[in-house]
Write a protein that holds these residues in place. Structure first.
Motif, PDB file in Angstrom:
ATOM      1  N   GLY A  97      21.139   0.716  -4.555  1.00 19.65           N
ATOM      2  CA  GLY A  97      20.752  -0.939  -3.809  1.00 19.65           C
ATOM      3  C   GLY A  97      18.758  -1.579  -4.045  1.00 19.65           C
ATOM      4  N   ARG A  98      18.600  -2.045  -3.663  1.00 22.88           N
ATOM      5  CA  ARG A  98      17.247  -2.824  -3.936  1.00 22.88           C
ATOM      6  C   ARG A  98      17.085  -3.766  -2.451  1.00 22.88           C
ATOM      7  N   ILE A  99      16.104  -4.518  -2.022  1.00 27.02           N
ATOM      8  CA  ILE A  99      15.001  -4.874  -0.821  1.00 27.02           C
ATOM      9  C   ILE A  99      13.523  -5.507  -0.667  1.00 27.02           C
ATOM     10  N   GLN A 100      13.552  -6.798  -0.665  1.00 30.55           N
ATOM     11  CA  GLN A 100      12.399  -7.544  -0.805  1.00 30.55           C
ATOM     12  C   GLN A 100      11.733  -7.109   0.959  1.00 30.55           C
ATOM     13  N   LEU A 101      10.708  -7.119   0.753  1.00 32.29           N
ATOM     14  CA  LEU A 101       9.360  -6.613   1.990  1.00 32.29           C
ATOM     15  C   LEU A 101       8.413  -7.915   2.713  1.00 32.29           C
ATOM     16  N   THR A 102       7.935  -8.350   3.320  1.00 35.69           N
ATOM     17  CA  THR A 102       6.572  -8.593   3.792  1.00 35.69           C
ATOM     18  C   THR A 102       6.396  -7.534   4.735  1.00 35.69           C
ATOM     19  N   GLN A 103       4.323  -7.524   4.432  1.00 38.12           N
ATOM     20  CA  GLN A 103       3.395  -6.636   5.479  1.00 38.12           C
ATOM     21  C   GLN A 103       2.646  -7.426   5.402  1.00 38.12           C
ATOM     22  N   GLN A 104       2.186  -7.948   6.860  1.00 33.86           N
ATOM     23  CA  GLN A 104       1.244  -8.713   7.667  1.00 33.86           C
ATOM     24  C   GLN A 104       0.535  -8.093   7.595  1.00 33.86           C
TER      25      GLN A 104
ATOM     26  N   GLN B  26      -1.505   1.522   3.062  1.00 33.74           N
ATOM     27  CA  GLN B  26      -0.887   1.408   4.359  1.00 33.74           C
ATOM     28  C   GLN B  26       0.534   0.901   4.623  1.00 33.74           C
ATOM     29  N   ALA B  27       0.589   0.055   3.785  1.00 34.45           N
ATOM     30  CA  ALA B  27       1.211  -1.573   3.413  1.00 34.45           C
ATOM     31  C   ALA B  27       2.648  -1.285   2.850  1.00 34.45           C
ATOM     32  N   THR B  28       2.015  -0.208   2.080  1.00 31.30           N
ATOM     33  CA  THR B  28       3.853   0.328   1.123  1.00 31.30           C
ATOM     34  C   THR B  28       4.065   0.909   1.604  1.00 31.30           C
ATOM     35  N   LEU B  29       3.078   2.096   2.348  1.00 32.47           N
ATOM     36  CA  LEU B  29       4.477   3.415   3.326  1.00 32.47           C
ATOM     37  C   LEU B  29       4.926   3.147   4.555  1.00 32.47           C
ATOM     38  N   LEU B  30       4.450   1.687   4.925  1.00 32.01           N
ATOM     39  CA  LEU B  30       5.212   1.120   6.287  1.00 32.01           C
ATOM     40  C   LEU B  30       6.635   0.342   5.916  1.00 32.01           C
ATOM     41  N   GLY B  31       6.313  -0.195   4.745  1.00 33.82           N
ATOM     42  CA  GLY B  31       7.435  -0.626   3.673  1.00 33.82           C
ATOM     43  C   GLY B  31       8.933   0.438   3.444  1.00 33.82           C
ATOM     44  N   TRP B  32       8.086   1.402   3.542  1.00 30.63           N
ATOM     45  CA  TRP B  32       9.180   2.651   2.852  1.00 30.63           C
ATOM     46  C   TRP B  32       9.561   3.157   4.209  1.00 30.63           C
TER      47      TRP B  32
ATOM     48  N   LEU C 129      -4.861 -13.493  10.189  1.00 29.91           N
ATOM     49  CA  LEU C 129      -4.572 -12.810   9.322  1.00 29.91           C
ATOM     50  C   LEU C 129      -5.018 -12.326   8.318  1.00 29.91           C
ATOM     51  N   CYS C 130      -5.872 -11.004   7.751  1.00 28.87           N
ATOM     52  CA  CYS C 130      -6.255 -10.755   7.468  1.00 28.87           C
ATOM     53  C   CYS C 130      -5.882  -9.976   5.506  1.00 28.87           C
ATOM     54  N   LEU C 131      -4.498  -9.422   5.785  1.00 25.72           N
ATOM     55  CA  LEU C 131      -3.737  -9.830   3.991  1.00 25.72           C
ATOM     56  C   LEU C 131      -2.167  -9.745   4.532  1.00 25.72           C
ATOM     57  N   GLU C 132      -2.102 -10.066   3.060  1.00 23.71           N
ATOM     58  CA  GLU C 132      -0.046 -10.730   3.339  1.00 23.71           C
ATOM     59  C   GLU C 132      -0.068  -9.619   1.643  1.00 23.71           C
ATOM     60  N   ALA C 133       1.154  -8.523   2.062  1.00 22.26           N
ATOM     61  CA  ALA C 133       1.090  -7.812   1.110  1.00 22.26           C
ATOM     62  C   ALA C 133       3.370  -8.003   0.746  1.00 22.26           C
ATOM     63  N   SER C 134       3.535  -7.472  -0.022  1.00 23.62           N
ATOM     64  CA  SER C 134       4.963  -7.965  -0.388  1.00 23.62           C
ATOM     65  C   SER C 134       5.725  -6.865  -1.385  1.00 23.62           C
TER      66      SER C 134
END
Length: 173
Positions: free
Chosen positions: A143-150, A79-85, A157-162
């Motif tokens: 290009g590239r972009i760094q995103l943070t998911q929480q 879910q975190a990966t897909l939300l970033g996408w 806060l249960c999960l932090e992803a990047s």
């Protein structure tokens, strides 16, 4: 909702870009996402919101349970990966661009068990991330972009992803 049968190696048709005068229809985007990526319909996404520089999902825990009755780490990571996408794809659509996006690198830290329905938020890791991505696309056509998911259960806060997401070059005409 019936999920269409997808075949490996055959891209799903793109969703038409929104009008420059109208905001993105997130419900239509979510319907397209359910068809384009079949597993999405099983993730428990209840709602999708854009706010400020972020994208947020409200999710049901029930379809994402593990054997202990808490959130399954693999589902939460997906879910975190897909939300970033989705964040990058929607940002590109707002710029009038239909481009391919891939996750180049992702990591996560599990901080607390997910014990109830939850929300997952994604935003750029750097304040100027979108401007830097826009500059890269203009200068190099990629290009590239760094995103943070929480991920939050209530206020916990249960999960932090990047994730580092790449926008691929436009294929030659």
């Amino acid at each position: 909702m019936t999920v269409t049968s997808r075949q490996p190696g055959i891209p799903h048709p793109r969703l038409a870009l929104p009008s420059t005068q109208a905001p993105e229809d997130l419900k239509a985007f979510q319907r397209w996402l359910n068809e384009a990526i079949p597993m999405v319909s099983q993730l428990g996404i209840q709602a999708m919101y854009q706010q400020d520089d972020g994208l947020e999902w409200q999710l049901a825990l029930a379809p994402n349970l593990n054997d202990k009755g808490t959130g399954f780490g693999g589902a939460l990571t997906a879910q975190a990966t897909l939300l970033g996408w989705c964040w990058v794809t929607l940002w590109l659509r707002q710029q009038g661009l239909a481009r391919d996006v891939v996750v180049a690198e992702a990591s996560q830290r599990f901080l607390a068990p997910v014990t109830q329905d939850y929300r997952l938020r994604c935003q750029p890791s750097e304040v100027d991330g979108p401007q830097q991505l826009q500059k890269q696309l203009r200068e190099r056509d990629k290009g590239r972009i760094q995103l943070t998911q929480q991920l939050y259960c209530g206020e916990t806060l249960c999960l932090e992803a990047s994730g580092n997401y790449a926008v691929l070059p436009q294929p030659p005409a």
